[in-house]
Every structure is written in C-alpha cells, then in structure tokens.
Scaffold this motif. Structure first.
Motif, PDB file in Angstrom:
ATOM      1  N   VAL A 207     -18.938 -31.202  41.213  1.00 38.40           N
ATOM      2  CA  VAL A 207     -18.391 -31.344  42.563  1.00 38.40           C
ATOM      3  C   VAL A 207     -16.891 -31.607  42.498  1.00 38.40           C
ATOM      4  CG1 VAL A 207     -18.465 -32.710  44.684  1.00 38.40           C
ATOM      5  CG2 VAL A 207     -20.593 -32.152  43.483  1.00 38.40           C
ATOM      6  N   GLY A 208     -16.450 -32.414  41.540  1.00 37.32           N
ATOM      7  CA  GLY A 208     -15.036 -32.711  41.417  1.00 37.32           C
ATOM      8  C   GLY A 208     -14.196 -31.492  41.110  1.00 37.32           C
ATOM      9  N   THR A 209     -14.714 -30.618  40.239  1.00 34.20           N
ATOM     10  CA  THR A 209     -13.951 -29.411  39.875  1.00 34.20           C
ATOM     11  C   THR A 209     -13.942 -28.373  40.983  1.00 34.20           C
ATOM     12  OG1 THR A 209     -15.945 -28.553  38.753  1.00 34.20           O
ATOM     13  CG2 THR A 209     -14.303 -29.674  37.393  1.00 34.20           C
ATOM     14  N   ASP A 210     -14.729 -28.579  42.045  1.00 34.91           N
ATOM     15  CA  ASP A 210     -14.661 -27.691  43.197  1.00 34.91           C
ATOM     16  C   ASP A 210     -13.370 -27.890  43.988  1.00 34.91           C
ATOM     17  OD1 ASP A 210     -17.059 -26.470  42.668  1.00 34.91           O
ATOM     18  OD2 ASP A 210     -18.230 -27.771  43.991  1.00 34.91           O
ATOM     19  N   GLY A 211     -12.732 -29.063  43.827  1.00 33.69           N
ATOM     20  CA  GLY A 211     -11.517 -29.341  44.583  1.00 33.69           C
ATOM     21  C   GLY A 211     -10.298 -29.638  43.739  1.00 33.69           C
ATOM     22  N   TYR A 212     -10.520 -29.921  42.448  1.00 32.75           N
ATOM     23  CA  TYR A 212      -9.409 -30.320  41.585  1.00 32.75           C
ATOM     24  C   TYR A 212      -9.517 -29.620  40.230  1.00 32.75           C
ATOM     25  CZ  TYR A 212      -9.055 -33.999  45.081  1.00 32.75           C
ATOM     26  OH  TYR A 212      -8.954 -34.673  46.267  1.00 32.75           O
ATOM     27  N   ALA A 213      -8.387 -29.518  39.551  1.00 33.52           N
ATOM     28  CA  ALA A 213      -8.364 -28.926  38.217  1.00 33.52           C
ATOM     29  C   ALA A 213      -9.081 -29.860  37.237  1.00 33.52           C
ATOM     30  CB  ALA A 213      -6.923 -28.697  37.769  1.00 33.52           C
ATOM     31  N   PRO A 214      -9.643 -29.320  36.151  1.00 29.24           N
ATOM     32  CA  PRO A 214     -10.383 -30.159  35.204  1.00 29.24           C
ATOM     33  C   PRO A 214      -9.585 -31.348  34.673  1.00 29.24           C
ATOM     34  CG  PRO A 214     -10.825 -27.860  34.771  1.00 29.24           C
ATOM     35  CD  PRO A 214      -9.769 -27.885  35.822  1.00 29.24           C
ATOM     36  N   PHE A 215      -8.317 -31.145  34.330  1.00 25.13           N
ATOM     37  CA  PHE A 215      -7.512 -32.263  33.843  1.00 25.13           C
ATOM     38  C   PHE A 215      -7.315 -33.304  34.943  1.00 25.13           C
ATOM     39  CE2 PHE A 215      -5.567 -29.741  30.189  1.00 25.13           C
ATOM     40  CZ  PHE A 215      -6.199 -30.519  29.221  1.00 25.13           C
ATOM     41  N   GLN A 216      -7.210 -32.874  36.178  1.00 23.81           N
ATOM     42  CA  GLN A 216      -7.071 -33.820  37.279  1.00 23.81           C
ATOM     43  C   GLN A 216      -8.350 -34.631  37.468  1.00 23.81           C
ATOM     44  OE1 GLN A 216      -6.035 -31.135  40.442  1.00 23.81           O
ATOM     45  NE2 GLN A 216      -3.889 -30.967  39.817  1.00 23.81           N
ATOM     46  N   VAL A 217      -9.487 -33.981  37.320  1.00 27.33           N
ATOM     47  CA  VAL A 217     -10.766 -34.680  37.404  1.00 27.33           C
ATOM     48  C   VAL A 217     -10.870 -35.727  36.301  1.00 27.33           C
ATOM     49  CG1 VAL A 217     -13.275 -34.429  37.189  1.00 27.33           C
ATOM     50  CG2 VAL A 217     -11.962 -32.779  38.541  1.00 27.33           C
TER      51      VAL A 217
ATOM     52  N   PRO B 114     -14.805 -33.868  46.890  1.00 29.84           N
ATOM     53  CA  PRO B 114     -14.488 -33.894  45.459  1.00 29.84           C
ATOM     54  C   PRO B 114     -13.779 -35.184  45.029  1.00 29.84           C
ATOM     55  CG  PRO B 114     -13.959 -31.753  46.365  1.00 29.84           C
ATOM     56  CD  PRO B 114     -14.265 -32.644  47.527  1.00 29.84           C
ATOM     57  N   LEU B 115     -12.928 -35.730  45.918  1.00 36.32           N
ATOM     58  CA  LEU B 115     -12.241 -36.983  45.583  1.00 36.32           C
ATOM     59  C   LEU B 115     -13.229 -38.130  45.443  1.00 36.32           C
ATOM     60  CD1 LEU B 115      -9.634 -38.552  45.131  1.00 36.32           C
ATOM     61  CD2 LEU B 115      -9.458 -38.837  47.617  1.00 36.32           C
ATOM     62  N   LEU B 116     -14.204 -38.198  46.357  1.00 32.45           N
ATOM     63  CA  LEU B 116     -15.234 -39.233  46.260  1.00 32.45           C
ATOM     64  C   LEU B 116     -16.068 -39.052  44.995  1.00 32.45           C
ATOM     65  CD1 LEU B 116     -16.454 -39.447  49.977  1.00 32.45           C
ATOM     66  CD2 LEU B 116     -14.966 -41.051  48.750  1.00 32.45           C
ATOM     67  N   ALA B 117     -16.324 -37.790  44.618  1.00 28.77           N
ATOM     68  CA  ALA B 117     -17.086 -37.522  43.393  1.00 28.77           C
ATOM     69  C   ALA B 117     -16.334 -38.017  42.169  1.00 28.77           C
ATOM     70  CB  ALA B 117     -17.369 -36.025  43.276  1.00 28.77           C
ATOM     71  N   VAL B 118     -15.031 -37.776  42.127  1.00 30.11           N
ATOM     72  CA  VAL B 118     -14.223 -38.235  40.994  1.00 30.11           C
ATOM     73  C   VAL B 118     -14.173 -39.762  40.954  1.00 30.11           C
ATOM     74  CG1 VAL B 118     -11.895 -38.268  40.012  1.00 30.11           C
ATOM     75  CG2 VAL B 118     -12.833 -36.134  40.928  1.00 30.11           C
ATOM     76  N   ALA B 119     -14.024 -40.389  42.133  1.00 29.18           N
ATOM     77  CA  ALA B 119     -13.985 -41.849  42.189  1.00 29.18           C
ATOM     78  C   ALA B 119     -15.301 -42.450  41.697  1.00 29.18           C
ATOM     79  CB  ALA B 119     -13.683 -42.307  43.610  1.00 29.18           C
TER      80      ALA B 119
END
Length: 318
Positions: free
Chosen positions: A47-57, A235-240
């Motif tokens: 889910v995170g990589t749907d909105g952000y680049a892998p390094f950002q995740v 995606p931000l909530l998923a990364v958090a």
C-alpha cells in the motif's frame, strides 16, 4: 525481521528483593499480536509503494520505528552506546538488518505480490542455517539440518514454479525479495560476532541501530527518489503503521517474548508470518493465488522447522 539479541552473561544475578512484575498481557496474546503485525507488514509495504517511492517508504518506516524506540529508551532511561568501534559495528548492522532488506522488499513489491514477498521472507531461517554452518563453528551440519535445507529450498522452487520455467514470474522482484531475506542472517551473524557481550542493553543497541539506518536512508533517499510531490493519506498511514507497529513496537514485543519464553519459542513467529501475509494479500488486496504458492510455502516452513530442530538425546544405559 529484526536483529538477534546479544547473549547475556552467564553469571548468576543478585537475588531480587521484590517479586518481578509480570507482563499485563499473556505471552501467547503478545505472540499472536506480533505474528499479525509482521504478517501484515508486507501488505503495508504494498500500500505504501502505491503512493511513494520504495526508498521513501523505507525512510518513513525507519523514521517512525526509531521514534517509537526513542520514546521507549527515554522512558527506561537507556543511554546510547559508547565507543567508536561499537558505532562502526552498528552502522554495518543497520545496513544489513534494516536499510538494505527494507529497501529491497519495498522495491520487490513494485512487481511481485505481497504474498510472494512474505513467503520469500520465510526463507531467512534456511539461509541462516546454511551460513551458520560455514561461519559459526558451533553450528555443525547434521543429517537433520541438511535434510531441512534441501526440503526448504525444494519448497522455494515449488513456490516459484520451477517446472514451468518460472513462467509469469518477475525474476528481478523475486530475486530482490530473496536477497532481502538473505540480508537478515548475514546481519545476525555479524551482530553475534561483533556486538554480543558488548555490555549494552538490547534496547540501546537496536534503538541506536535503527537511528543509524534512518540516517543512511536520509542520505540515500534524496539522491535516488527525491522528495514526495504530494502526500496521499492512505499510503502515508500505511508507512506510519509499518514503522510504528511493524518496526518499533514489534521489536519491543519481540525482546519481551525472548526474555520471558526464550529465543526458541519466540522465533516460532517466523512460521506464522507467511501464512498471515498470504491471507492478508488475498483477502485485502485481492491478489491471485495458485496451488503451488501455499503448497511450496508449507514445504519451506517444514524445511525451516527441521533445520531448527534437534534430535533427542538417547537415554543412557543404566
């Protein structure tokens, strides 16, 4: 999905004057929670990589995880490790156990389903046993362990559909996921050789290690991924959640289990992660599942369990 705890001193500790506090939650509940958290981590990466680049995740994951452990260290008044050599070893451990595998899994899930990534993670005990028999003199090869390794890697070939020529499989993404799982035992062996018995607490070491890994990604991410142009909420909530729960809180729960029930029982969580990751990927993300995936995963777990088991000692004659 974390570092192994450094070995404790074997001398007897002083007898406590008060009865030690028992955890509020039974260890079985915490074991189940840890299995769920780590099992859902692969879904959160997807889910995170749907909105952000892998390094950002990966950077976000490490940042939120470090914040959780920083709070825990402040509450328990833990001090940072001292010594240039210790920090040098922590830098290498952060790369092997956090920065590299987290980034590889994030990149792999751009092209492979989260179910496959979770199953690839289950090969970590197999890689670990194979490496430990070479790098650690006390881990000698036995028939049981060799059989477990062979069975486990047969399961990997089953998951990948080797008899079909790996048809429909993204080789690059799968290779990244397998390489990520290989990073963990390499890092564990390195930590065991360099940081075990250092005199620092587990919380101090892992908190510092995650902090170093966060700095590593803070340097790499702007160079290869830049800064996000927008901040999609889901995606931000998923990364958090991936960082705060799957990295920070999970480490605290893991070490609590190791201290209470021992490393052998605590590491059994490894065998539940691919099951939960597969169920989550199919049920939540709607990922497809062919027969060879669960069958191969079961073979992988059986092989991993066999490598960790030991033959019973024969009773001595009277």
């Amino acid at each position: 999905m974390s570092t192994s705890a450094p070995s404790r001193a074997t001398s007897s500790p002083p007898i406590p004057t008060t009865t030690p506090r028992r955890p509020a939650l039974d260890w079985r509940i915490r074991f189940a929670a840890l299995s769920l958290i780590w099992g859902f981590s692969f879904l959160l990466i997807k889910v995170g990589t749907d909105g952000y680049a892998p390094f950002q995740v990966t950077f976000g994951r490490l940042l939120f995880g470090t914040l959780v452990l920083a709070v825990a260290m402040a509450v328990k008044r833990e001090r940072l490790p001292r010594g240039r050599r210790t920090w040098l070893h922590l830098t290498v451990a952060a790369l092997l156990l956090n920065a590299a595998p987290f980034s590889l899994f994030a990149y792999s899930e751009l092209t492979i389903p989260s179910t496959l990534a979770g199953i690839c993670n289950a090969t970590s005990p197999l890689w670990g046993m194979a490496l430990s028999m070479v790098a650690l003199s006390e881990d000698r090869p036995t028939r049981r362990r060799v059989a477990g390794l062979g069975l486990g890697f047969l399961g990997v070939l089953t998951v990948l559909g080797a008899w079909q020529g790996f048809h429909g499989l993204d080789v690059t993404g799968t290779a990244m996921a397998l390489l990520a799982s290989l990073c963990y035992p390499i890092g564990w062996i390195y930590v065991r050789r360099t940081l075990a018995g250092s005199g620092h607490s587990n919380l101090s070491l892992i908190g510092s290690q995650l902090g170093v890994a966060t700095l590593q990604l803070a340097l790499v991410t702007p160079l290869f991924a830049g800064f996000p142009s927008s901040f999609p909420l889901v995606p931000l909530l998923a990364v958090a959640a991936l960082g705060a729960l799957g990295t920070g809180l999970a480490v605290l729960v893991q070490y609590g289990l190791v201290n209470e029930v021992g490393p052998t029982t605590a590491q059994m969580v490894t065998y539940f992660i691919p099951v939960i990751a597969t169920a989550a990927g199919v049920a939540v993300l709607g990922e497809s599942l062919s027969w060879n995936t669960p069958v191969g995963a079961a073979i992988v777990l059986a092989g991993a369990a066999l490598t960790q088991s030991r033959a019973r000692a024969k009773p001595k004659a009277q």
